[in-house]
Scaffold this motif. Structure first.
Motif, PDB file in Angstrom:
ATOM      1  N   PRO A 222      43.421 -53.702 -74.687  1.00 22.94           N
ATOM      2  CA  PRO A 222      44.552 -53.634 -73.480  1.00 22.94           C
ATOM      3  C   PRO A 222      45.474 -52.838 -75.041  1.00 22.94           C
ATOM      4  O   PRO A 222      46.265 -51.786 -74.377  1.00 22.94           O
ATOM      5  CB  PRO A 222      45.267 -54.789 -72.839  1.00 22.94           C
ATOM      6  N   GLU A 223      45.942 -53.473 -75.694  1.00 25.19           N
ATOM      7  CA  GLU A 223      47.419 -53.141 -76.141  1.00 25.19           C
ATOM      8  C   GLU A 223      47.385 -53.558 -77.859  1.00 25.19           C
ATOM      9  O   GLU A 223      47.092 -55.317 -78.536  1.00 25.19           O
ATOM     10  CB  GLU A 223      48.283 -53.230 -75.273  1.00 25.19           C
ATOM     11  N   LEU A 224      48.773 -53.390 -78.230  1.00 25.84           N
ATOM     12  CA  LEU A 224      49.345 -54.172 -79.807  1.00 25.84           C
ATOM     13  C   LEU A 224      50.917 -54.177 -78.791  1.00 25.84           C
ATOM     14  O   LEU A 224      51.341 -53.892 -77.875  1.00 25.84           O
ATOM     15  CB  LEU A 224      49.908 -52.711 -80.619  1.00 25.84           C
ATOM     16  N   TRP A 225      51.260 -56.071 -79.472  1.00 31.02           N
ATOM     17  CA  TRP A 225      52.622 -56.690 -79.010  1.00 31.02           C
ATOM     18  C   TRP A 225      52.988 -56.938 -80.940  1.00 31.02           C
ATOM     19  O   TRP A 225      52.208 -57.410 -81.825  1.00 31.02           O
ATOM     20  CB  TRP A 225      52.404 -57.311 -77.927  1.00 31.02           C
ATOM     21  N   PHE A 226      54.330 -56.698 -80.686  1.00 35.50           N
ATOM     22  CA  PHE A 226      55.345 -57.212 -82.482  1.00 35.50           C
ATOM     23  C   PHE A 226      55.665 -58.378 -81.911  1.00 35.50           C
ATOM     24  O   PHE A 226      56.818 -58.285 -80.752  1.00 35.50           O
ATOM     25  CB  PHE A 226      55.535 -55.957 -82.961  1.00 35.50           C
ATOM     26  N   SER A 227      55.573 -59.378 -83.011  1.00 34.13           N
ATOM     27  CA  SER A 227      56.262 -60.217 -83.014  1.00 34.13           C
ATOM     28  C   SER A 227      57.718 -61.350 -82.689  1.00 34.13           C
ATOM     29  O   SER A 227      58.341 -61.386 -82.192  1.00 34.13           O
ATOM     30  CB  SER A 227      55.338 -61.577 -83.100  1.00 34.13           C
ATOM     31  N   VAL A 228      58.271 -59.933 -83.557  1.00 34.16           N
ATOM     32  CA  VAL A 228      59.437 -60.206 -83.940  1.00 34.16           C
ATOM     33  C   VAL A 228      60.311 -58.994 -82.742  1.00 34.16           C
ATOM     34  O   VAL A 228      62.061 -59.135 -82.169  1.00 34.16           O
ATOM     35  CB  VAL A 228      59.646 -59.677 -85.389  1.00 34.16           C
ATOM     36  N   GLY A 229      60.102 -57.959 -83.048  1.00 36.48           N
ATOM     37  CA  GLY A 229      60.985 -56.781 -81.949  1.00 36.48           C
ATOM     38  C   GLY A 229      60.498 -56.759 -80.978  1.00 36.48           C
ATOM     39  O   GLY A 229      60.894 -56.348 -79.372  1.00 36.48           O
ATOM     40  N   GLY A 230      59.367 -57.099 -80.250  1.00 33.94           N
ATOM     41  CA  GLY A 230      58.757 -57.597 -78.560  1.00 33.94           C
ATOM     42  C   GLY A 230      58.271 -56.093 -78.368  1.00 33.94           C
ATOM     43  O   GLY A 230      58.457 -56.235 -77.235  1.00 33.94           O
ATOM     44  N   GLN A 231      57.967 -56.022 -79.125  1.00 35.22           N
ATOM     45  CA  GLN A 231      57.143 -54.309 -78.637  1.00 35.22           C
ATOM     46  C   GLN A 231      56.247 -54.154 -77.813  1.00 35.22           C
ATOM     47  O   GLN A 231      55.357 -55.130 -78.570  1.00 35.22           O
ATOM     48  CB  GLN A 231      57.402 -53.170 -79.352  1.00 35.22           C
ATOM     49  N   HIS A 232      55.413 -53.419 -76.624  1.00 32.99           N
ATOM     50  CA  HIS A 232      54.484 -53.452 -76.620  1.00 32.99           C
ATOM     51  C   HIS A 232      53.963 -51.562 -76.531  1.00 32.99           C
ATOM     52  O   HIS A 232      54.163 -51.250 -75.750  1.00 32.99           O
ATOM     53  CB  HIS A 232      53.765 -54.195 -74.856  1.00 32.99           C
ATOM     54  N   ILE A 233      52.466 -51.715 -77.324  1.00 31.98           N
ATOM     55  CA  ILE A 233      52.446 -50.205 -77.429  1.00 31.98           C
ATOM     56  C   ILE A 233      50.826 -50.664 -76.420  1.00 31.98           C
ATOM     57  O   ILE A 233      50.011 -50.432 -77.020  1.00 31.98           O
ATOM     58  CB  ILE A 233      52.427 -49.413 -78.450  1.00 31.98           C
ATOM     59  N   PRO A 234      50.322 -50.136 -75.501  1.00 32.04           N
ATOM     60  CA  PRO A 234      48.913 -49.775 -75.209  1.00 32.04           C
ATOM     61  C   PRO A 234      48.152 -48.588 -75.299  1.00 32.04           C
ATOM     62  O   PRO A 234      49.472 -47.564 -75.705  1.00 32.04           O
ATOM     63  CB  PRO A 234      49.439 -49.904 -73.414  1.00 32.04           C
ATOM     64  N   PHE A 235      47.420 -48.616 -75.023  1.00 26.11           N
ATOM     65  CA  PHE A 235      46.256 -47.809 -75.337  1.00 26.11           C
ATOM     66  C   PHE A 235      46.911 -46.279 -74.250  1.00 26.11           C
ATOM     67  O   PHE A 235      47.444 -47.065 -73.306  1.00 26.11           O
ATOM     68  CB  PHE A 235      44.652 -47.744 -75.515  1.00 26.11           C
ATOM     69  N   GLY A 236      47.144 -44.863 -74.599  1.00 25.47           N
ATOM     70  CA  GLY A 236      47.418 -44.516 -73.585  1.00 25.47           C
ATOM     71  C   GLY A 236      48.564 -44.013 -73.266  1.00 25.47           C
ATOM     72  O   GLY A 236      49.298 -42.929 -73.130  1.00 25.47           O
ATOM     73  N   SER A 237      49.150 -44.798 -74.747  1.00 25.66           N
ATOM     74  CA  SER A 237      51.050 -43.710 -74.482  1.00 25.66           C
ATOM     75  C   SER A 237      51.536 -43.205 -75.048  1.00 25.66           C
ATOM     76  O   SER A 237      50.554 -42.374 -76.088  1.00 25.66           O
ATOM     77  CB  SER A 237      51.590 -45.561 -75.781  1.00 25.66           C
ATOM     78  N   SER A 238      52.454 -42.212 -75.151  1.00 24.15           N
ATOM     79  CA  SER A 238      52.126 -40.778 -75.726  1.00 24.15           C
ATOM     80  C   SER A 238      53.061 -41.246 -76.870  1.00 24.15           C
ATOM     81  O   SER A 238      53.872 -41.944 -77.623  1.00 24.15           O
ATOM     82  CB  SER A 238      53.277 -39.941 -74.550  1.00 24.15           C
ATOM     83  N   PRO A 239      53.457 -40.282 -77.700  1.00 18.84           N
ATOM     84  CA  PRO A 239      53.944 -39.786 -78.644  1.00 18.84           C
ATOM     85  C   PRO A 239      55.501 -40.550 -78.462  1.00 18.84           C
ATOM     86  O   PRO A 239      55.974 -41.325 -79.248  1.00 18.84           O
ATOM     87  CB  PRO A 239      53.946 -38.995 -79.580  1.00 18.84           C
ATOM     88  N   GLN A 240      56.366 -40.268 -77.295  1.00 16.38           N
ATOM     89  CA  GLN A 240      57.641 -40.196 -76.929  1.00 16.38           C
ATOM     90  C   GLN A 240      57.612 -41.663 -76.531  1.00 16.38           C
ATOM     91  O   GLN A 240      58.503 -42.627 -76.897  1.00 16.38           O
ATOM     92  CB  GLN A 240      58.164 -39.971 -76.310  1.00 16.38           C
ATOM     93  N   ASP A 241      56.552 -42.369 -76.178  1.00 19.18           N
ATOM     94  CA  ASP A 241      57.053 -43.936 -76.064  1.00 19.18           C
ATOM     95  C   ASP A 241      56.597 -44.592 -76.873  1.00 19.18           C
ATOM     96  O   ASP A 241      57.584 -45.528 -77.531  1.00 19.18           O
ATOM     97  CB  ASP A 241      55.296 -43.840 -75.243  1.00 19.18           C
ATOM     98  N   VAL A 242      56.005 -44.160 -78.211  1.00 18.87           N
ATOM     99  CA  VAL A 242      55.478 -43.996 -79.799  1.00 18.87           C
ATOM    100  C   VAL A 242      57.084 -44.420 -80.292  1.00 18.87           C
ATOM    101  O   VAL A 242      57.859 -45.637 -81.186  1.00 18.87           O
ATOM    102  CB  VAL A 242      54.749 -44.544 -80.499  1.00 18.87           C
ATOM    103  N   TRP A 243      57.568 -43.649 -80.115  1.00 23.42           N
ATOM    104  CA  TRP A 243      58.971 -43.300 -81.053  1.00 23.42           C
ATOM    105  C   TRP A 243      60.267 -43.914 -80.292  1.00 23.42           C
ATOM    106  O   TRP A 243      60.491 -44.697 -81.348  1.00 23.42           O
ATOM    107  CB  TRP A 243      59.500 -41.571 -80.862  1.00 23.42           C
ATOM    108  N   THR A 244      60.294 -44.527 -79.394  1.00 23.72           N
ATOM    109  CA  THR A 244      61.014 -45.086 -78.544  1.00 23.72           C
ATOM    110  C   THR A 244      60.491 -46.540 -79.243  1.00 23.72           C
ATOM    111  O   THR A 244      61.883 -47.774 -79.168  1.00 23.72           O
ATOM    112  CB  THR A 244      60.760 -44.838 -76.676  1.00 23.72           C
ATOM    113  N   GLU A 245      59.665 -46.873 -79.656  1.00 23.12           N
ATOM    114  CA  GLU A 245      59.258 -48.702 -79.297  1.00 23.12           C
ATOM    115  C   GLU A 245      59.515 -48.354 -80.992  1.00 23.12           C
ATOM    116  O   GLU A 245      59.759 -49.075 -81.163  1.00 23.12           O
ATOM    117  CB  GLU A 245      57.799 -48.743 -78.873  1.00 23.12           C
ATOM    118  N   LEU A 246      59.162 -47.974 -82.081  1.00 20.59           N
ATOM    119  CA  LEU A 246      58.994 -48.057 -83.034  1.00 20.59           C
ATOM    120  C   LEU A 246      59.161 -47.340 -84.170  1.00 20.59           C
ATOM    121  O   LEU A 246      59.744 -47.795 -85.660  1.00 20.59           O
ATOM    122  CB  LEU A 246      56.977 -48.079 -84.038  1.00 20.59           C
ATOM    123  N   GLY A 247      60.151 -45.726 -83.615  1.00 22.74           N
ATOM    124  CA  GLY A 247      60.994 -44.898 -84.409  1.00 22.74           C
ATOM    125  C   GLY A 247      60.280 -43.981 -84.874  1.00 22.74           C
ATOM    126  O   GLY A 247      58.838 -44.015 -84.856  1.00 22.74           O
TER     127      GLY A 247
END
Length: 414
Positions: A222-247
């Motif tokens: 399904p996805e990656l999720w980050f324990s400190v920031g709480g971000q969830h990044i699933p497969f199929g996400s767009s570059p904009q989604d990744v910039w929003t979550e991880l910078g």
């Protein structure tokens, strides 16, 4: 213990370097707790000073002993915890090769002897130290700092605990000279010195909310999720989604031609097809994200362990991943950077044959690695059985054989 010397420049004379000493914090540009990648950054920025650098580690079991970055011309080591890869101890083993500046005074180097009396006058009174009879060494402690002095056999009675008069001077009027200095975290009451006392040093605690060594969790598929920031990044996400979550990513680069496709009988594409896929590189998270060049959606994640002995060592900060193989979140069913390949097979079962992952003999003195593929995950394994990278993907239904899975997954590195 392997030793990797680095390139030598027109360097600084031995003993002419002056480094600011901060007890409990660090020396010169090196701060306790800093990641090994930051230490190398400081080294690269000052090649005329740090012109000879040795990297030492235990190749067969890289988690058992420190990663040691040594400066033989300047007489000191940086000792990094093998798991967190953070600086836990600075050890000066030849005080004549480096000058230390404390406040406005200098000590050490070829002209300013670091005698017991000189140390006591500069750093002030402290509690009596510890005499190691087996080593013949007396260690004097300050918060975050210790000095070891060799004691001649005829003067051992001067060092009996509770009776030694400070500063230590011998009946003939001489005073011992420092043979070793340790700089360590002063946030605890631990005394760190030579021998077994050296093992007591640990990196200072990370500040609250630090993303360093943040656990990155993944369930196969399904996805990656980050324990400190709480971000969830699933497969199929767009570059904009990744910039929003991880910078903003640290780097972006085009994926090279997928040379492993030739091994996949199920792939109908011509073998000369150029690859339009591209990576987002998050070096400070130990993470690469691959986007499909046509749909601009995530198709793969690559997680790096940053072990010494791999061609990518020091390119990434270690990713502290936790891969869950079942709904039950437990260590028994999880794969982490410390999991060895034999343990992976116990968790996931056996798999098909490995592909050889070659980085080029001239640029990579460490030799080849092996890549093993399962559904939704592939492991790049070093010769010592430790994992170098993990690639997460969503299996293509057209991949029918184990060879297909390995060919598809190993292409991520090419």
């Amino acid at each position: 213990m392997l030793q990797r010397p680095r390139r030598r420049y027109e360097g600084t004379a031995m003993g002419s370097v002056v480094l600011d000493l901060q007890p409990g914090l660090g020396i010169g540009p090196f701060s306790l707790g800093m990641p090994i990648c930051e230490a190398f950054m400081q080294i690269e920025q000052q090649p005329n000073i740090y012109d000879v650098v040795h990297v030492k580690y235990f190749d067969e079991e890289p988690l058992k002993l420190d990663i040691v970055v040594s400066f033989p011309d300047h007489g000191f080591h940086l000792r990094f915890d093998p798991w967190s890869q953070r600086l836990r101890l600075i050890e000066i083993y030849d005080i004549k090769r480096v000058k230390m500046r404390y406040a406005t005074s200098l000590i050490g180097g070829p002209t300013t002897l670091a005698t017991f009396v000189a140390v006591y006058q500069l750093f002030g009174p402290t509690f009596p130290g510890i005499y190691d009879k087996d080593r013949g060494v007396y260690t004097l402690f300050y918060p975050g700092l210790s000095f070891a002095f060799p004691i001649p056999a005829q003067y051992t009675e001067c060092c009996i605990e509770g009776e030694a008069e400070l500063p230590l001077e011998f009946p003939d009027g001489t005073t011992p000279v420092t043979c070793r200095v340790c700089i360590y975290d002063s946030s605890t009451d631990k005394r760190v010195g030579v021998g077994a006392l050296m093992d007591k040093a640990s990196a200072p605690p990370l500040p609250a909310g630090s993303l360093y060594m943040e656990e990155v969790h993944a369930k196969l598929g399904p996805e990656l999720w980050f324990s400190v920031g709480g971000q969830h990044i699933p497969f199929g996400s767009s570059p904009q989604d990744v910039w929003t979550e991880l910078g903003r990513p640290c780097g972006i680069h085009q994926k090279q031609v997928d040379q492993m496709v030739i091994h996949s009988a199920s792939d109908p594409r011509p073998k000369t097809t150029l690859c339009g896929d591209y990576f987002y590189n998050y070096f400070t998270r130990g993470l690469d994200i691959l986007f499909d060049g046509q749909t601009h959606r995530i198709k793969k994640f690559v997680l790096h362990t940053n072990y010494p002995g791999h061609s990518d060592f020091n390119s990434y900060i270690k990713c502290n991943f936790v891969i869950h193989n079942s709904e039950e979140v437990s260590a028994k069913h999880s794969i982490t950077p410390s999991t060895k390949w034999d343990q992976v097979k116990e968790i996931l079962g056996d798999c098909g044959p490995a592909a050889i992952q070659t980085q080029g003999s001239r640029s990579n003195p460490f030799g080849s690695t092996l890549v093993y593929g399962y559904q939704n995950i592939a492991f790049e394994v070093m010769k010592n059985g430790y994992i170098a990278t993990i690639t997460l993907f969503q299996s293509n239904p057209m991949l029918c054989t184990a060879e297909d899975v390995v060919a598809y997954s190993v292409g991520i590195q090419l």
